[in-house]
Scaffold this motif. Structure first.
Motif, PDB file in Angstrom:
ATOM      1  N   GLN A 323     -13.157 -34.250  13.866  1.00  0.00           N
ATOM      2  CA  GLN A 323     -11.846 -33.719  13.463  1.00  0.00           C
ATOM      3  C   GLN A 323     -10.969 -34.815  12.867  1.00  0.00           C
ATOM      4  OE1 GLN A 323      -9.840 -31.619  16.662  1.00  0.00           O
ATOM      5  NE2 GLN A 323     -11.816 -31.012  17.496  1.00  0.00           N
ATOM      6  N   SER A 324     -10.965 -35.962  13.512  1.00  0.00           N
ATOM      7  CA  SER A 324     -10.136 -37.061  13.029  1.00  0.00           C
ATOM      8  C   SER A 324     -10.582 -37.536  11.655  1.00  0.00           C
ATOM      9  CB  SER A 324     -10.178 -38.227  14.027  1.00  0.00           C
ATOM     10  OG  SER A 324      -9.611 -37.832  15.256  1.00  0.00           O
ATOM     11  N   ALA A 325     -11.886 -37.590  11.453  1.00  0.00           N
ATOM     12  CA  ALA A 325     -12.399 -37.989  10.143  1.00  0.00           C
ATOM     13  C   ALA A 325     -11.962 -37.001   9.067  1.00  0.00           C
ATOM     14  CB  ALA A 325     -13.919 -38.090  10.189  1.00  0.00           C
ATOM     15  N   ALA A 326     -11.924 -35.719   9.435  1.00  0.00           N
ATOM     16  CA  ALA A 326     -11.552 -34.688   8.461  1.00  0.00           C
ATOM     17  C   ALA A 326     -10.069 -34.756   8.097  1.00  0.00           C
ATOM     18  CB  ALA A 326     -11.897 -33.310   9.014  1.00  0.00           C
ATOM     19  N   THR A 327      -9.219 -35.161   9.042  1.00  0.00           N
ATOM     20  CA  THR A 327      -7.776 -35.176   8.790  1.00  0.00           C
ATOM     21  C   THR A 327      -7.271 -36.532   8.322  1.00  0.00           C
ATOM     22  OG1 THR A 327      -7.264 -35.767  11.081  1.00  0.00           O
ATOM     23  CG2 THR A 327      -7.385 -33.416  10.547  1.00  0.00           C
ATOM     24  N   GLY A 328      -8.085 -37.580   8.477  1.00  0.00           N
ATOM     25  CA  GLY A 328      -7.609 -38.924   8.162  1.00  0.00           C
ATOM     26  C   GLY A 328      -6.768 -39.518   9.271  1.00  0.00           C
ATOM     27  N   SER A 329      -6.736 -38.863  10.431  1.00  0.00           N
ATOM     28  CA  SER A 329      -5.992 -39.376  11.566  1.00  0.00           C
ATOM     29  C   SER A 329      -6.914 -40.213  12.429  1.00  0.00           C
ATOM     30  CB  SER A 329      -5.414 -38.202  12.369  1.00  0.00           C
ATOM     31  OG  SER A 329      -4.623 -38.655  13.437  1.00  0.00           O
ATOM     32  N   SER A 330      -6.477 -40.525  13.649  1.00  0.00           N
ATOM     33  CA  SER A 330      -7.360 -41.132  14.631  1.00  0.00           C
ATOM     34  C   SER A 330      -7.261 -40.321  15.909  1.00  0.00           C
ATOM     35  CB  SER A 330      -6.987 -42.600  14.897  1.00  0.00           C
ATOM     36  OG  SER A 330      -5.751 -42.687  15.583  1.00  0.00           O
ATOM     37  N   SER A 331      -8.304 -40.383  16.717  1.00  0.00           N
ATOM     38  CA  SER A 331      -8.340 -39.571  17.927  1.00  0.00           C
ATOM     39  C   SER A 331      -7.363 -40.099  18.966  1.00  0.00           C
ATOM     40  CB  SER A 331      -9.749 -39.556  18.511  1.00  0.00           C
ATOM     41  OG  SER A 331     -10.632 -38.871  17.658  1.00  0.00           O
ATOM     42  N   THR A 332      -6.928 -39.215  19.840  1.00  0.00           N
ATOM     43  CA  THR A 332      -6.053 -39.570  20.957  1.00  0.00           C
ATOM     44  C   THR A 332      -6.757 -39.149  22.240  1.00  0.00           C
ATOM     45  OG1 THR A 332      -4.945 -37.425  20.825  1.00  0.00           O
ATOM     46  CG2 THR A 332      -3.955 -39.241  19.616  1.00  0.00           C
ATOM     47  N   TRP A 333      -6.971 -40.089  23.133  1.00  0.00           N
ATOM     48  CA  TRP A 333      -7.697 -39.808  24.368  1.00  0.00           C
ATOM     49  C   TRP A 333      -6.739 -39.909  25.549  1.00  0.00           C
ATOM     50  CZ3 TRP A 333     -11.900 -37.928  22.467  1.00  0.00           C
ATOM     51  CH2 TRP A 333     -12.491 -38.474  21.320  1.00  0.00           C
TER      52      TRP A 333
END
Length: 559
Positions: A323-333
Motif C-alpha cells: 500500500q505504501s509503495a502504491a501511495t508514495g507514503s511510508s508505513s506506520t507501525w
C-alpha cells in the motif's frame, strides 16, 4: 507467498530533512500523565521539558504530543476549548516554546494533535452558536437540527454517541446539536467556510511556533452530508462505508479539506508533515489519506488488531508495504496508544479470535480473575513484537510507558475514573472500564506517593506494582526492557535503510525472518518451541540459546 523484494519507494524531492518522517521512531506523550513539574497531580508541558534528556537517551526521532489545549477534560483533552493556546493547568505558550526548543536542541521533532471533527462546548464558536438564533451563521458552523414532535421535544434521530447515550443534545429552543462523542464535544459543520478558516489559522499558528507536524484526530469524520430526513441508527449502520458516499464517515469530500491543508504545510521549509487517524473499511480507503497531495501518511492499525501470530503479522506487513509503495507514503507501525489496552496485557490474554478494535473501544481487560492473564508471557511477547516492528521499513509509533513494559491498570476505583465511555456505559468490549487503564501516570521512581510522577500524587492513582516498572528501577538493570528499547532504537538509527524487505523462508509457520537491503535481518519466533537459526550473520540484538532463537523472542542479525 513469494520471497520477492517489495518495491522500494523513492522519497519526495527536497532536503533530506524533509523526509525525516518516513523512517522515524515517534513517541506518543499523553501530557497529563507523563510528568508533573509543579506538584498539582497533573502532567504538564514543563514536565516534558524536564524529561527531554530521558527522551533523547531513549533514542526517538519525534514526540507526538496528545492534546494540551484548554479543555474541561470531558474526554481527556480531546474536547478543545481553544486550538491556539495551552491549558493553564499544563502551562503557557512560553512553556510550549521552551519545550520545542528543548526537544529540537536534542534532534527531536514535535508532532501535535489536531482535533478537527469537534470542539469543546466551551469553544467561543460554540458559545456564539448557543447565543444565536435558529438559522444563524453562528449555528451553521456546527450541526444543529430541529427536533421532532411537538415544539421539537424529541431528538432529530435515534442516533447514539460512541460513548453511550443519545448523539443529539437539546438547546432549549426546539433545536438539537449533534455530538458523535461526548455531549461536551459538538461536531463541526465542515461545509461552513469559517470552520475551514479556523483550522487553517490553527495549522499556521503552531507551524510558526516550530511544530514539525500534526496528528489528525478522527480524520475520516470531518465531511458529512446529512439528508433532510435522517436515517435511523440501524439504517445508518447498514450503509456501505467503502464507496466514499457514506453520510458520516470516510467521504471522498474529506480529501478536499486535506488538499487545502497540504497547501499550508508545503509553504514551510521543510514542509510540515501529517498523519491521519482514519478508522476506515478497507486498505484502499485508508491509502487516500496518505497521498502526497493530502496528509501524506495514515495510521496502520492492523498489527494493533492482530494476535501475536506469525501468519497475521506477515500478511499485514506485506499488505501495508505494498500500500505504501502504491501511495508514495511510508508505513506506520503501532501496537499501543492512548485509546487501546496496552499490548503487554493483550498478549498475555487468550487470542482475540477475530474481534476488532474500534474507535473508543478495545479488547476485554485483564480486570477479572488473575488467572485470565499471563503477565510474564505478555511482557515477553510485547518485547518480541516491538523489536519486530522496529526492524521494519517505515515509521514506528511508540506509546509512553511501553518501553517500561507497563501493563494495563484495570483496578481503578469508579470515583477515580475519567473516561466518558466508563460513565456512559459504553465500550462493552472492555468490560465497560473505558480507556483510563492505559492513561495512568508514568512511574519514574521506585517509591513515593506517585512513583516520581509529581510531588502531590497522580490524577489517576497508580498501583503498587508500578514501582518495579519505574524508570529508576529499569535504568539500573542492564537486562531491563527500557535498556532493550534504548539499544534497539540506537541500532535502528545505524541500520535503517531503504523502504523494502525480503522474506526468508524458515520452514516453520510460527517463525518469521526478513532481511533489509543492507543485510540487516530480523527473526521473530512466535512459537512455543525454540528455533534453530540457520544463518551466518552475527547477532547484534537479542540472545541466542545454544544457537537457537528462544520461544516468543526476536533477534536482529547483521550479515
Amino acid at each position: 507467498m513469494t520471497d520477492a523484494v517489495l518495491a522500494t519507494v523513492t522519497p519526495a524531492t527536497g532536503s533530506a530533512d524533509a523526509a525525516w518522517w518516513r523512517q522515524a521512531a515517534v513517541y506518543q506523550v499523553y501530557p497529563r500523565s507523563f510528568a508533573d513539574s509543579n506538584g498539582d497531580g497533573l502532567g504538564d508541558i514543563r514536565g516534558v521539558v524536564d524529561k527531554a534528556d530521558y527522551l533523547s537517551t531513549l533514542g526517538i526521532d519525534a514526540v507526538w504530543l496528545s492534546p494540551f489545549y484548554p479543555s474541561e477534560l470531558a474526554d481527556g483533552g480531546y474536547d478543545v476549548a481553544d486550538y491556539r493556546d495551552v491549558d493553564p493547568r499544563l502551562g503557557t505558550l512560553a512553556d510550549f516554546d521552551d519545550m520545542i526548543a528543548a526537544l529540537h536542541a536534542r534532534g527531536i521533532k514535535v508532532i501535535v494533535d489536531i482535533v478537527p471533527n469537534h470542539s469543546s462546548d466551551r469553544h467561543v464558536l460554540f458559545q456564539a452558536a448557543l447565543a444565536a438564533p435558529k438559522g444563524s451563521t453562528e449555528r451553521d458552523r456546527y450541526i444543529f437540527r430541529d427536533g421532532l414532535g411537538e415544539n421539537g421535544a424529541l431528538p432529530p434521530s435515534d442516533w447514539q454517541s460512541c460513548f453511550g447515550g443519545p448523539a443529539w443534545e437539546p438547546v432549549g429552543d426546539g433545536q438539537w446539536y449533534f455530538h458523535y462523542f461526548a455531549t461536551e464535544q459538538p461536531d463541526f459543520n465542515w461545509d461552513h467556510p469559517d470552520v475551514h478558516a479556523e483550522f487553517l489559522s490553527t495549522l499556521r499558528f503552531w507551524s510558526d511556533r516550530g511544530v514539525d507536524g500534526f496528528r489528525i484526530d478522527v480524520a475520516h469524520g470531518l465531511s458529512k452530508d446529512l439528508p433532510a430526513v435522517l436515517p435511523s441508527q440501524a439504517e445508518l449502520d447498514a450503509i456501505d462505508t467503502t464507496d466514499g458516499q457514506h453520510p458520516m464517515w470516510d467521504r471522498d469530500a474529506v480529501h478536499e479539506i486535506y488538499r487545502e491543508w497540504r497547501q499550508v504545510f508545503d509553504k514551510y521549509d521543510p514542509p510540515r508533515i501529517a498523519v491521519a487517524e482514519a478508522w476506515v473499511a478497507t486498505a484502499e480507503r485508508r491509502a487516500k489519506y496518505a497521498t502526497p497531495e493530502g496528509l501524506g501518511q495514515a495510521f496502520n492499525f492492523d498489527l494493533l488488531e492482530a494476535d501475536f501470530d506469525a501468519g497475521q503479522f506477515r500478511h499485514i506487513v506485506t499488505d501495508n508495504l505494498a500500500q505504501s509503495a502504491a501511495t508514495g507514503s511510508s508505513s506506520t507501525w503501532v501496537l499501543s496508544n492512548h485509546d487501546v489496552v496496552r499490548h503487554a496485557t493483550r498478549y498475555g490474554l487468550a487470542p482475540l479470535n477475530g474481534r476488532k478494535v474500534k474507535q473508543g473501544s478495545a479488547w476485554i481487560l485483564a480486570g477479572g480473575p488473575a488467572d485470565q492473564i499471563d503477565l510474564e508471557r505478555g511482557g515477553r511477547r510485547a518485547l518480541a513484537a516491538s523489536l519486530f516492528l522496529l526492524g521494519l521499513p517505515g515509521s514506528t509509533y511508540l506509546y509512553q510507558g511501553e518501553e517500561l513494559g507497563l501493563h494495563e491498570v484495570a483496578d481503578i476505583a469508579p470515583e477515580d475514573r475519567q473516561d466518558p465511555a466508563f460513565f456512559r456505559g459504553a465500550d462493552p468490549d472492555r468490560d465497560g472500564l473505558g480507556r483510563d487503564g492505559c492513561r495512568v501516570p508514568l512511574p519514574w521512581a521506585r517509591e513515593g506517593s506517585s512513583f516520581g510522577f509529581g510531588s502531590a500524587g497522580a490524577h489517576i492513582p497508580q498501583p503498587e506494582w508500578f514501582g518495579a516498572y519505574a524508570v529508576e528501577a529499569e535504568e539500573a538493570d542492564p537486562a531491563s526492557l527500557l535498556n532493550a528499547y534504548r539499544r534497539a532504537l540506537a541500532l535502528r538509527h545505524e541500520l535503517q535503510t531503504g523502504e523494502s524487505l525480503k522474506w526468508i523462508e524458515t520452514g516453520r509457520d510460527d517463525v518469521l525472518h526478513f532481511v533489509r537491503p543492507n543485510g540487516w535481518g530480523v527473526v521473530t519466533n512466535f512459537g512455543t518451541e525454540s528455533y534453530v537459526l540457520d544463518a551466518s550473520a552475527a547477532v547484534v540484538l537479542g540472545v541466542l540459546k545454544d544457537g537457537t532463537v528462544p520461544a516468543e523472542t526476536t533477534v536482529w542479525l547483521q550479515g
